[in-house]
Write an enzyme that holds these catalytic residues in place. Structure first.
Site, short mmCIF file in Angstrom:
data_model
loop_
_atom_site.label_atom_id
_atom_site.label_comp_id
_atom_site.label_asym_id
_atom_site.label_seq_id
_atom_site.Cartn_x
_atom_site.Cartn_y
_atom_site.Cartn_z
CG ASP A 35 -10.21 8.29 -28.48
OD1 ASP A 35 -11.20 7.54 -28.61
OD2 ASP A 35 -9.54 8.36 -27.44
CD GLU A 116 -28.24 -2.16 -9.23
OE1 GLU A 116 -27.97 -1.19 -8.49
OE2 GLU A 116 -29.25 -2.20 -9.95
CE LYS A 118 -24.34 2.05 -0.68
NZ LYS A 118 -23.35 3.12 -0.54
CB CYS A 414 23.47 -8.02 9.93
SG CYS A 414 23.69 -6.73 8.71
CB CYS A 429 20.96 -3.81 5.44
SG CYS A 429 22.26 -4.90 6.00
CB CYS A 435 22.08 -8.82 6.37
SG CYS A 435 20.58 -8.26 7.21
#
Ligand code: D41
Length: 673
Positions: A35, A116, A118, A414, A429, A435
Site C-alpha cells: 500500500d 452467483e 446474492k 446450586c 456462580c 455446582c
C-alpha cells in the site's frame, strides 16, 4: 524544474500504473505492491497535477472525490429497464423454475446456469462511454433512478476508465454496491461513539452512504462494487454466455464476484446453494441467497420475461434470519465455567429455517444496553448454526407493563453466591466444584494431565460418570470400583482395572497440582505453583485474604480476589475436605512444584516470534538443560508457548487450545537468566 512535456508524460505513466494496481488489487485480488508504494505513486501524481493543473482530467485517479455537494440528485431514465428478480424460497420452487424453463425451451437437455451469491446491497447502473465512466445511477423503480455519479466515482473498486481492449463504445454495466461486514461494524462503532444513528444492516448502511449529497461522506464509507449484469451496449459486441460476459468485464477492470460458478442443471444449482450457505458466515460481505441465471444468452432471449422479472433467472433466498416475537421471560443458565447467561424464553417463532423458543441475551451488559424487558416485542436472529440471539427491542411495541431483568443473587443451580467482578460483563456462580452445572467441566479439568493426571478419564467418560450419578464431586472419583466402571458403555474389565490403578496413583500429588486441579478462576498452572511455593501449605493459603494474597509476587488484584472468593465459599471447603478424606495427599512444605528433577522434566515448550536477548538455539538449549522438551508446533500436549516479538500463527493456535503463554521476561525468569 520539470518541463510541461515531461510532466505530461509522467502523469500518463503514473495513471496507467495506478489503474493497473487498482485492477490487481480490486479485480484480481492479487496486489503486486505494498500500500505504501501505491500511496507514493498517487502522491506523486497529485503533486504533478497541482503543479500543472491543465493536466488534470476527469478520469484521473486523483479525481474521485468532488468537493461541491449537490442540492439534489438528478433523475435518470434507464433506456433498458433494470429488471427485478423472482424469488424461490425452497428447493421445490427452484425445481419448478427449471421445469418451466424446459417447457418453454422445449429442450430436455440439461441447462447450464451461471450461479452467483446474492449480495445484500443495492443495484446500480454504470455507463461507460469510450471506456470512461460517464454516469452512475441507482436502480430506483427499474425505469427511473437517481443520478449518483459523484458518489459512485468515490468507490475505489469502480474503475473511472476501463482497461484492456475490445469494450463496446457504450457499455452500461450493472451490479451491486455493498458494504463489507467489517466496514459496517466500524461505521456503526464510530456512530455509536458519537451518539449518531446506527444502521440496522450493511444494506441500509450502503444505501444511506451512497445517497449522500456530499460525495465526501460517501468517500469515507468504504463501499464496494461487483458487476453481474448489463444494460445498453452499443458499438461493440458481447460474447454469447453470461459467464463469458462477466469474464470480459473482469478483463476490462470491472470487478466480479470470485464465488461465481457455472453449474449444471437444478442439482448443480442446489449444490451451489448449499456450498454458499455453508460459506456464508465466512464471506466478508452479507448475502441473502444465491442467483441462478440461464448461462446462454440466446436461451435467455427465448425465455424473455414476465412483468418485470426475467424467466431465465431466479433468486434462491436463504431463510430469513431475523423475526419478531414476544419475550415472555428471562432465565439464567449456568455454563461449564460458571458463567451465568441470561436466556430469553420466547413465543415460538420460525426464523433461519427453524422454530426458535429460546435465545441468548449474552450477559447483563447486553441486557442493559439493549434495554430488554420481559413482555417486550423483540427481534430474534438465527444465523446458520449460530445460537439464536435477541438483537433488539421494538420499542414502539412496548406494552405498559414490562418487567426488568435482574441478575439473580444466588446460582439457580446450586444456590451459591453469584459474583460479578467490577468491569466484567460476565457474572459467575461461585459454587465451583459444588455446582452441578460446572461439575462436568471441572471434573474433567481435575483429572487432566497437568492437574491430577488421571489418564483415561477424559471428557466422554466424565459425561457418562456424572450422568450415571456415579460422580458428583472430584472426591467421588476415588471411590469408583472396577465393577462400576466395567458396567459403563465402551469400557471393558481391563480398562476399568487400569483406570482404578491410575486413580490410585493420582492420590499422591503436589500442592501446586492440587491447587491447579481445583479449577479456581484465574489460577492457571503457573499461579498455582507460585501460590504453593509461597504458602507451603493449603491451610496457610486458605487463611490468606485478598490483601495477603496480593503480597505474593506475580499475584495481582484479580487473581487475589478470585482466590479469596473461592476459599470464602463454604461449599468449596466441603469439596476439599472430601478430597483429603478420599486420600488425596501431597508432601507438605515442598517448594518444587513438580515431583522429581530436573525442574522442567516432561514439560513441552514451543517458541514463536523473535526473542530480543537470545537466539532460538539458546532458548532451546536453556529449556533442554532444565529437562524440558522443545517442539516445533503447538498441540494439545504443549505446556507453554514462549512468545517473542511478532509472533506467528502459533499464538492464535495456543490461545485456541488454552495453552499457557510466557513472554520473554517470564521465560528468562524461568531459566533463571
Ligand atoms: O447479487 C445480487 N444482488 C444480484 C442482483 C445478482 N447477483 N444478480 C442479479 N441479476 C439480476 C438480473 C437477472 C435481473 C439481471 C441481481 C438483480 N437482477 C437485481 N438486483 C436488484 C434487483 C434486481
Amino acid at each position: 524544474m520539470t518541463s510541461h512535456g515531461d510532466a505530461a508524460h509522467r502523469v500518463r505513466t503514473l495513471r496507467d500504473q495506478i489503474n493497473q494496481h487498482n485492477y490487481l488489487y480490486y479485480v484480481l485480488d492479487a496486489p503486486e505492491i505494498p500500500d505504501s508504494d501505491y500511496d507514493r505513486l498517487l502522491r506523486e501524481l497529485q503533486t504533478l497535477e497541482r503543479q500543472f493543473p491543465e493536466l488534470v482530467t476527469r478520469d484521473s485517479p486523483t479525481q474521485r472525490v468532488g468537493a461541491t455537494p449537490l442540492a439534489e440528485f438528478g433523475q435518470v431514465r434507464h433506456e433498458v429497464p433494470m429488471l427485478s428478480l423472482d424469488n424461490a424460497f425452497d428447493e421445490q420452487e427452484v425445481r419448478d423454475f427449471e421445469r418451466r424453463a424446459h417447457e418453454r425451451l422445449g429442450t430436455p437437455a440439461q441447462l447450464e446456469y451461471a450461479a452467483e451469491p446474492k449480495l445484500d446491497g443495492l443495484a446500480i447502473s454504470l455507463v461507460y462511454e469510450h471506456g470512461m465512466l460517464a454516469r452512475g445511477a441507482t436502480r430506483g423503480d427499474g425505469t427511473v433512478g437517481e443520478d449518483v455519479t459523484q458518489n459512485i466515482r468515490t468507490i475505489p473498486s469502480v474503475p473511472l476508465r476501463l482497461i484492456g481492449k475490445g469494450f463496446p463504445a457504450l457499455l452500461e454495466a450493472r451490479g451491486e454496491i455493498f458494504m463489507s461486514r467489517k466496514s459496517f461494524e466500524k461505521l456503526n462503532a464510530r456512530a455509536a461513539r458519537k451518539n449518531e444513528k446506527i444502521f440496522a444492516n450493511p444494506r441500509n448502511a450502503a444505501a444511506g452512504s451512497l445517497r449522500q449529497l456530499d460525495a465526501r461522506i460517501t468517500a469515507s464509507r468504504s463501499l464496494e462494487f461487483f458487476a453481474y449484469a448489463w444494460g445498453q451496449v452499443r458499438g461493440g459486441k458481447l460474447p454469447g454466455r453470461h459467464s463469458e460476459v462477466l469474464a470480459r468485464f473482469r478483463d476490462w477492470g470491472l470487478r466480479t464476484n470470485p464465488e461465481n460458478r457455472v453449474v449444471h442443471g437444478v442439482d448443480g444449482c442446489l449444490q451451489f446453494y448449499r456450498q454458499m450457505a455453508a460459506k456464508r458466515e465466512r464471506l466478508p460481505y452479507q448475502i441473502d441467497g444465491v442467483v441462478y441465471k440461464v448461462d446462454r444468452l440466446d436461451l435467455q432471449q427465448q425465455l424473455g420475461f414476465v412483468a418485470r422479472a426475467p424467466r431465465w433467472a431466479i433468486a434462491h433466498k436463504f431463510p430469513a434470519e431475523e423475526a419478531m416475537t414476544v419475550l415472555r421471560a428471562v432465565e439464567f443458565q449456568v455454563g461449564r465455567t460458571g458463567a451465568l447467561t441470561p436466556v430469553a424464553r420466547l413465543e415460538p417463532v420460525f426464523v433461519g429455517g427453524a422454530t426458535v423458543s429460546n435465545a441468548t441475551l449474552h450477559n447483563m451488559d447486553e441486557v442493559e444496553r439493549k434495554d430488554v424487558r420481559m413482555g417486550d416485542t423483540v427481534i430474534v436472529r438465527r444465523a446458520g448454526d449460530v445460537i439464536p440471539e435477541v438483537v433488539s427491542v421494538v420499542l414502539t411495541r412496548r406494552p405498559k407493563s414490562t418487567r426488568r431483568v435482574r441478575l439473580p443473587r444466588i446460582c439457580p443451580v446450586c444456590g451459591s453466591q453469584v459474583l460479578r467482578l467490577e468491569g466484567e460483563a460476565v457474572a459467575r456462580c461461585s459454587g465451583g466444584l459444588y455446582c452441578a452445572a460446572q461439575r462436568k467441566e471441572l471434573i474433567r479439568h481435575f483429572a487432566s494431565r497437568r492437574a491430577l493426571n488421571i489418564e483415561g478419564l477424559g471428557e466422554k467418560l466424565v459425561e457418562q460418570l456424572v450422568d450415571a450419578g456415579l460422580v458428583h464431586t472430584p472426591a467421588d472419583i476415588f471411590r469408583l470400583t472396577v465393577p462400576q466402571l466395567a458396567d459403563l458403555e465402551r469400557m471393558g474389565e481391563k480398562s476399568a482395572k487400569n483406570l482404578v490403578q491410575t486413580i490410585e496413583h493420582a492420590r499422591h500429588t503436589t500442592l501446586a497440582r492440587f491447587l491447579y486441579a481445583l479449577g479456581i478462576r484465574e489460577v492457571g498452572e503457573t499461579t498455582a505453583q507460585v501460590l504453593a511455593r509461597h504458602f507451603g501449605t493449603l491451610e496457610a493459603l486458605m487463611k490468606a485474604d485478598a490483601t495477603a494474597l496480593v503480597q505474593v509476587p506475580d499475584v495481582g488484584p484479580v487473581v487475589a480476589a478470585a482466590v479469596a472468593a473461592y476459599f470464602h465459599e463454604p461449599h468449596n471447603h466441603q469439596v476439599i475436605d472430601a478430597l483429603r478424606k478420599a486420600g488425596v495427599q501431597w508432601p507438605e512444605h515442598v517448594s518444587a512444584p513438580l515431583t522429581g528433577s530436573p525442574p522442567l522434566s516432561g514439560k513441552i515448550f514451543v517458541l514463536t516470534g523473535t526473542l530480543a536477548s537470545m537466539t532460538r538455539d539458546d532458548a532451546k538449549a536453556g529449556i533442554q538443560a532444565l529437562g524440558g522438551k522443545v517442539s516445533g508446533s503447538v498441540s494439545k500436549k504443549t505446556d507453554y508457548l514462549v512468545v517473542g516479538a511478532e509472533p506467528g500463527s502459533k499464538l492464535a493456535e495456543a490461545r485456541k487450545l488454552g495453552i499457557g503463554l510466557m513472554d520473554e521476561v517470564a521465560f528468562k525468569r524461568l531459566l533463571k537468566l
